[in-house]
Each structure stands twice: as C-alpha cells, then as structure tokens.
Scaffold this motif. Structure first.
Motif, PDB file in Angstrom:
ATOM      1  N   LYS A   1      23.210 -36.900  12.697  1.00  0.00           N
ATOM      2  CA  LYS A   1      23.348 -36.953  11.282  1.00  0.00           C
ATOM      3  C   LYS A   1      22.215 -37.093  10.424  1.00  0.00           C
ATOM      4  CE  LYS A   1      28.147 -39.098  11.260  1.00  0.00           C
ATOM      5  NZ  LYS A   1      28.342 -38.870  12.849  1.00  0.00           N
ATOM      6  N   PHE A   2      21.243 -37.442  10.933  1.00  0.00           N
ATOM      7  CA  PHE A   2      19.911 -37.578  10.180  1.00  0.00           C
ATOM      8  C   PHE A   2      18.874 -36.175  10.589  1.00  0.00           C
ATOM      9  CE2 PHE A   2      20.887 -41.968  10.762  1.00  0.00           C
ATOM     10  CZ  PHE A   2      21.178 -42.442   9.292  1.00  0.00           C
ATOM     11  N   ARG A   3      19.677 -35.177  10.824  1.00  0.00           N
ATOM     12  CA  ARG A   3      18.815 -34.071  11.188  1.00  0.00           C
ATOM     13  C   ARG A   3      17.956 -33.638   9.972  1.00  0.00           C
ATOM     14  NH1 ARG A   3      21.207 -27.922  12.122  1.00  0.00           N
ATOM     15  NH2 ARG A   3      19.211 -26.802  12.639  1.00  0.00           N
ATOM     16  N   PRO A   4      18.735 -33.572   8.623  1.00  0.00           N
ATOM     17  CA  PRO A   4      17.971 -33.355   7.297  1.00  0.00           C
ATOM     18  C   PRO A   4      16.558 -34.027   7.383  1.00  0.00           C
ATOM     19  CG  PRO A   4      20.270 -33.604   6.838  1.00  0.00           C
ATOM     20  CD  PRO A   4      19.948 -33.914   8.218  1.00  0.00           C
ATOM     21  N   LEU A   5      16.577 -35.240   7.624  1.00  0.00           N
ATOM     22  CA  LEU A   5      15.622 -36.378   7.529  1.00  0.00           C
ATOM     23  C   LEU A   5      14.284 -35.877   8.566  1.00  0.00           C
ATOM     24  CD1 LEU A   5      14.779 -38.501   5.482  1.00  0.00           C
ATOM     25  CD2 LEU A   5      15.764 -40.172   7.346  1.00  0.00           C
ATOM     26  N   HIS A   6      14.852 -35.625   9.690  1.00  0.00           N
ATOM     27  CA  HIS A   6      13.992 -35.104  10.638  1.00  0.00           C
ATOM     28  C   HIS A   6      12.958 -33.838  10.249  1.00  0.00           C
ATOM     29  CE1 HIS A   6      14.435 -37.884  14.112  1.00  0.00           C
ATOM     30  NE2 HIS A   6      15.903 -37.819  13.652  1.00  0.00           N
ATOM     31  N   MET A   7      13.999 -32.874   9.544  1.00  0.00           N
ATOM     32  CA  MET A   7      13.446 -31.660   9.254  1.00  0.00           C
ATOM     33  C   MET A   7      12.473 -32.052   8.177  1.00  0.00           C
ATOM     34  SD  MET A   7      16.639 -29.443   9.095  1.00  0.00           S
ATOM     35  CE  MET A   7      15.968 -27.888   8.318  1.00  0.00           C
ATOM     36  N   LEU A   8      12.488 -32.993   7.049  1.00  0.00           N
ATOM     37  CA  LEU A   8      11.717 -33.038   6.233  1.00  0.00           C
ATOM     38  C   LEU A   8      10.577 -34.084   6.439  1.00  0.00           C
ATOM     39  CD1 LEU A   8      11.216 -33.430   2.956  1.00  0.00           C
ATOM     40  CD2 LEU A   8      12.959 -35.166   2.916  1.00  0.00           C
TER      41      LEU A   8
ATOM     42  N   VAL B   1      10.292 -28.980  -1.302  1.00  0.00           N
ATOM     43  CA  VAL B   1      11.371 -27.671  -1.484  1.00  0.00           C
ATOM     44  C   VAL B   1      11.643 -27.322  -0.410  1.00  0.00           C
ATOM     45  CG1 VAL B   1      11.223 -25.523  -2.573  1.00  0.00           C
ATOM     46  CG2 VAL B   1       9.942 -27.444  -3.755  1.00  0.00           C
ATOM     47  N   PHE B   2      12.885 -27.029  -0.162  1.00  0.00           N
ATOM     48  CA  PHE B   2      13.543 -26.367   1.188  1.00  0.00           C
ATOM     49  C   PHE B   2      13.714 -25.012   1.129  1.00  0.00           C
ATOM     50  CE2 PHE B   2      17.241 -25.025   3.721  1.00  0.00           C
ATOM     51  CZ  PHE B   2      16.666 -25.488   4.801  1.00  0.00           C
ATOM     52  N   ASN B   3      13.106 -24.039   1.737  1.00  0.00           N
ATOM     53  CA  ASN B   3      13.278 -22.773   2.074  1.00  0.00           C
ATOM     54  C   ASN B   3      14.252 -22.368   2.881  1.00  0.00           C
ATOM     55  OD1 ASN B   3      12.853 -19.818   2.517  1.00  0.00           O
ATOM     56  ND2 ASN B   3      10.620 -20.012   2.010  1.00  0.00           N
ATOM     57  N   PRO B   4      15.417 -21.636   2.573  1.00  0.00           N
ATOM     58  CA  PRO B   4      16.550 -21.457   3.393  1.00  0.00           C
ATOM     59  C   PRO B   4      16.152 -20.166   4.390  1.00  0.00           C
ATOM     60  CG  PRO B   4      17.038 -20.620   1.154  1.00  0.00           C
ATOM     61  CD  PRO B   4      15.788 -21.746   1.073  1.00  0.00           C
ATOM     62  N   LEU B   5      15.033 -19.572   3.926  1.00  0.00           N
ATOM     63  CA  LEU B   5      14.874 -18.145   4.777  1.00  0.00           C
ATOM     64  C   LEU B   5      13.847 -18.556   5.949  1.00  0.00           C
ATOM     65  CD1 LEU B   5      14.105 -15.725   1.872  1.00  0.00           C
ATOM     66  CD2 LEU B   5      16.027 -15.850   3.195  1.00  0.00           C
ATOM     67  N   SER B   6      13.020 -19.515   5.753  1.00  0.00           N
ATOM     68  CA  SER B   6      11.981 -20.008   6.824  1.00  0.00           C
ATOM     69  C   SER B   6      12.615 -21.228   7.350  1.00  0.00           C
ATOM     70  CB  SER B   6      10.669 -20.313   6.314  1.00  0.00           C
ATOM     71  OG  SER B   6      10.639 -21.506   5.458  1.00  0.00           O
ATOM     72  N   TRP B   7      13.708 -21.925   6.812  1.00  0.00           N
ATOM     73  CA  TRP B   7      14.436 -23.098   7.244  1.00  0.00           C
ATOM     74  C   TRP B   7      13.552 -24.145   7.382  1.00  0.00           C
ATOM     75  CZ3 TRP B   7      19.392 -23.009   6.689  1.00  0.00           C
ATOM     76  CH2 TRP B   7      20.117 -23.978   7.487  1.00  0.00           C
TER      77      TRP B   7
END
Length: 248
Positions: A29-36, A221-227
């Motif tokens: 559930k914290f995947r977005p935070l790990h990505m950020l 800023v999140f880039n959905p192309l480069s994820w």
C-alpha cells in the motif's frame, strides 16, 4: 501537568494504523511512497547540506545534527538520515507504526529513537532539533496553522524545516485522489481528502506566521511514461516541497 494540545486527527491516524505492517513492502500500500522516496531524499539531503555546509561525499556528513521526522511511519526517511550520521528521532501518532520501524532499524543495524506521540508533546517537553522533516503530514492534521507553529517551536535557532504536501486544485484531485486511489489503486480509497490539501500560498502563510523564513520550494512531478518522479523548479501543481529556516 497539563497535557499538550494536539492537532492530531484521530480518523487520519486510524487510516495509517490499518496499513502499518506494509511500510517496508515496496509493492504494498505504500508503493507510491517507495517510488517517491529517492526524489524526497535527494531534496532533503541537498537542502540540509546547503544550509549546514555539509559535504555529502564525506563519511557521516550529517554527524552532529539532530533530526526529527514527524509522522515517521515505518522509518523510510529516518533510516537514510541515520546512515548519514545524524542523531534521529522519529515520532508517529499511530502506535502500530513504531514497532515496525524499530524492528526494521534493528535489522539494519541502526540506532534510531522512535516514539509513539505527537509533535505537540515533543515541543511541550522542550525538545529541539536542527532539522524537522514534515513530509506528507500537514494535509492530515486537524489544524495546519497550529501544527506548523508547533513544528517551528521544535527547531533550534537557525534550524531547517522541510515540509512536503499536496496542492489543492482540479489537477491534484484528478491525480492524487481519482488516479492514485481509484484508477491505479496505489492507495486505499479515502486515504486523502481533497478539501484538506494545501496550496503553496496557504503553506507559505502558515510558515511565515510561525516565524520561519521560506528559502525554497520545488515540485515533485510524476512522469507516467518513464514511471518515475523528478524534482521541478516550476511545477508545484500537485506534489510539492518547501524548505524554511528559523531565524537565530
């Protein structure tokens, strides 16, 4: 002794209590935070190094600095700060987060002072820090202005607060709530409330009212192309971060 007032929102704490066991699961559930997180750490370490004249290529560049992470969760920011040599205190109002953080720190061979409590309790106890990390918390508290003032009180003269949150506009509603919670299902529905998001102007007002001087603001800023996430000097339309200094 009178108990310290608190800006903690019990409903918000309950949301994160329910997810506590998943803090260190990069696909949970914290995947977005790990990505950020790498992006957050680049900003945090760069600002601290600049403000305190530290060389990030040195061994233990943050040695001698006392850093507080408010809403520390499982320790995603505390552990890197400890590895850089800082004395780290992590506080969280969600009790279930603390043993998760303590266990992971022990497994990683790190000494971090984790506490179940609030920023207000630390301030009332006279605790003071060189740096206060206030990341993705202010949009979850009951009174952002009072909470920001408490964060300022926790800083030593010349101390630095780094605060990130989410802007309040149509784009943030589409991306942070509809996209993240309903389309991508990165977060449980209801994790965020759009009405509690804070614009950069509002946050600046809170910061200045607390007696701090704003020194920097950037966007995440999140880039959905480069994820992937990146830091932007111009785009503060959704996720953004500020740095402010306590005069001393």
């Amino acid at each position: 002794m009178q108990a310290a007032e608190t800006s903690v929102d019990a409903d918000e704490v309950a949301k994160f209590e329910a997810m506590a066991a998943e803090w260190w699961d990069p696909n949970g559930k914290f995947r977005p935070l790990h990505m950020l997180n790498p992006c957050r750490l680049d900003y945090i370490t760069g600002q601290i190094a600049a403000e305190f004249g530290r060389d990030l290529s040195a061994e233990a560049p943050f040695a001698g600095l006392r850093i507080l992470d408010i809403g520390c969760g499982g320790g995603l920011l505390c552990e890197p700060m400890a590895r850089l040599g800082a004395e780290v205190v992590g506080v969280d109002a969600a009790a279930r987060n603390i043993p998760v953080a303590e266990t992971h720190a022990a497994q990683s061979g790190l000494e971090i002072d984790y506490r179940h409590g609030t920023a207000e309790e630390l301030a009332a106890a006279g605790e003071r820090f060189d740096v206060v990390l206030n990341m993705e918390v202010v949009e979850h508290v009951a009174d952002p202005r009072a909470y920001t003032a408490t964060c300022a009180a926790l800083l030593k003269p010349g101390g630095l607060m780094i605060c990130s949150t989410i802007n309040r506009n149509a784009k943030s509603f589409a991306m942070a709530i509809v996209g993240a919670e309903y389309v991508m299902r990165w977060l449980p529905k209801g994790t965020h409330e759009w009405r509690k998001f804070i614009t950069p102007d509002e946050l600046t007002q809170h910061i200045e009212a607390a007696g701090l001087a704003a020194v920097d603001a950037k966007g995440f800023v999140f880039n959905p192309l480069s994820w992937s996430w990146s830091i932007s000097a111009r785009d503060l339309s959704v996720n953004y971060v500020t740095a402010s200094r306590k005069q001393g």
